[in-house]
Design an enzyme around this catalytic site. Sequence first.
Site, short mmCIF file in Angstrom:
data_model
loop_
_atom_site.label_atom_id
_atom_site.label_comp_id
_atom_site.label_asym_id
_atom_site.label_seq_id
_atom_site.Cartn_x
_atom_site.Cartn_y
_atom_site.Cartn_z
CG MET A 30 -1.91 -1.19 1.16
SD MET A 30 -3.45 -0.89 2.04
CE MET A 30 -2.86 -0.58 3.68
CG HIS A 37 6.98 -1.92 1.95
ND1 HIS A 37 6.85 -0.81 2.75
CD2 HIS A 37 5.77 -2.53 1.95
CE1 HIS A 37 5.62 -0.74 3.22
NE2 HIS A 37 4.94 -1.77 2.76
CE LYS A 149 4.09 -4.41 10.16
NZ LYS A 149 2.68 -4.15 10.55
CB ILE A 176 12.40 -5.41 8.34
CG1 ILE A 176 12.55 -6.41 7.18
CG2 ILE A 176 13.61 -4.49 8.42
CD1 ILE A 176 13.77 -7.32 7.24
CE LYS A 184 13.42 -0.68 9.75
NZ LYS A 184 14.15 0.57 9.61
CB SER A 186 3.14 2.42 6.22
OG SER A 186 3.76 1.56 5.30
#
Length: 284
Positions: A30, A37, A149, A176, A184, A186
Amino acid sequence: MQYIKQIDILRKQIKEYKKQGKIIGLVPTMGALHEGHASLFDAARKECDIVVASVFVNPIQFGPNEDFDKYPRPIEDDKKVAETHGVDILFNPEVEEIIGDNLLAFVDINKLSDNLCGAKRPGHFRGVCTIVSKLFNIVTPDKGFFGKKDIQQLMIIKKFVADLNFDIEIIGCPIIRESDGLAKSSRNKYLSDSERQDAAVINIALKHTVEMYNKGEKNAAKLTDAFLSTMFNIASAKIDYVHIVDENMQNVQTATDGNILAAAVYIGNTRLIDNHILGEQICW
Ligand code: PAF
């Protein structure tokens, strides 16, 4: 890197690559791309001839009071991250191109979506399964890459791909983390400085619980209580859920290797998720 917004242009290009016998990898995202990513792009780059990444903030996987409108969309930055990590095609369609104004067919899954995020976000996985099916039909990849995740998402995608006979290998890639262990995401961008510090405790609580399990505690209720008590003193934190589940995302009473310790925690207004597969090495 090619930047494509239209389905028909993408399809033409993919057909060309297929004629040449190329192995196609797809990394659906997204956007608001980060090192998580990037690690998926790297994995796809290693295993495939052509790497396609999609950036699409999918309206049908957000609930009415969720963050669809404010979800970050830094497409120019995303192009740089994708290009640096060897993406060949960045597919970034508009909502009308993918969803149209009269979508009536959906892909849904039973059982695996009843618990965890599926229970807390009604309709979320129907939206995810539908959009991922559409991307699979548009890109027709040989391999699809997803992060661990979003472990429930990964298990659901593996299951619907098997159940609906998509000829696609689904590859789960490691979580990650930031240097203090925060996974991690967004959504980490939403956190204030003090919330960012509080968010690191999610990982500390996870790690503490996994260590208890590794030392011999197998009672799932005692393990999840340990997670809760570590989070208890963090004023900005509100636990959405913490459970230990099997591969069908059902709660277990006695934890064993392969079960998943999964948590969702609000830090202020930001909902963060994290997990650990029991028996796997702690790598943070
Ligand atoms: O994990 C995500 O970013 C999304 O759920 C996905 C798989 C791209 C579908 O919109």
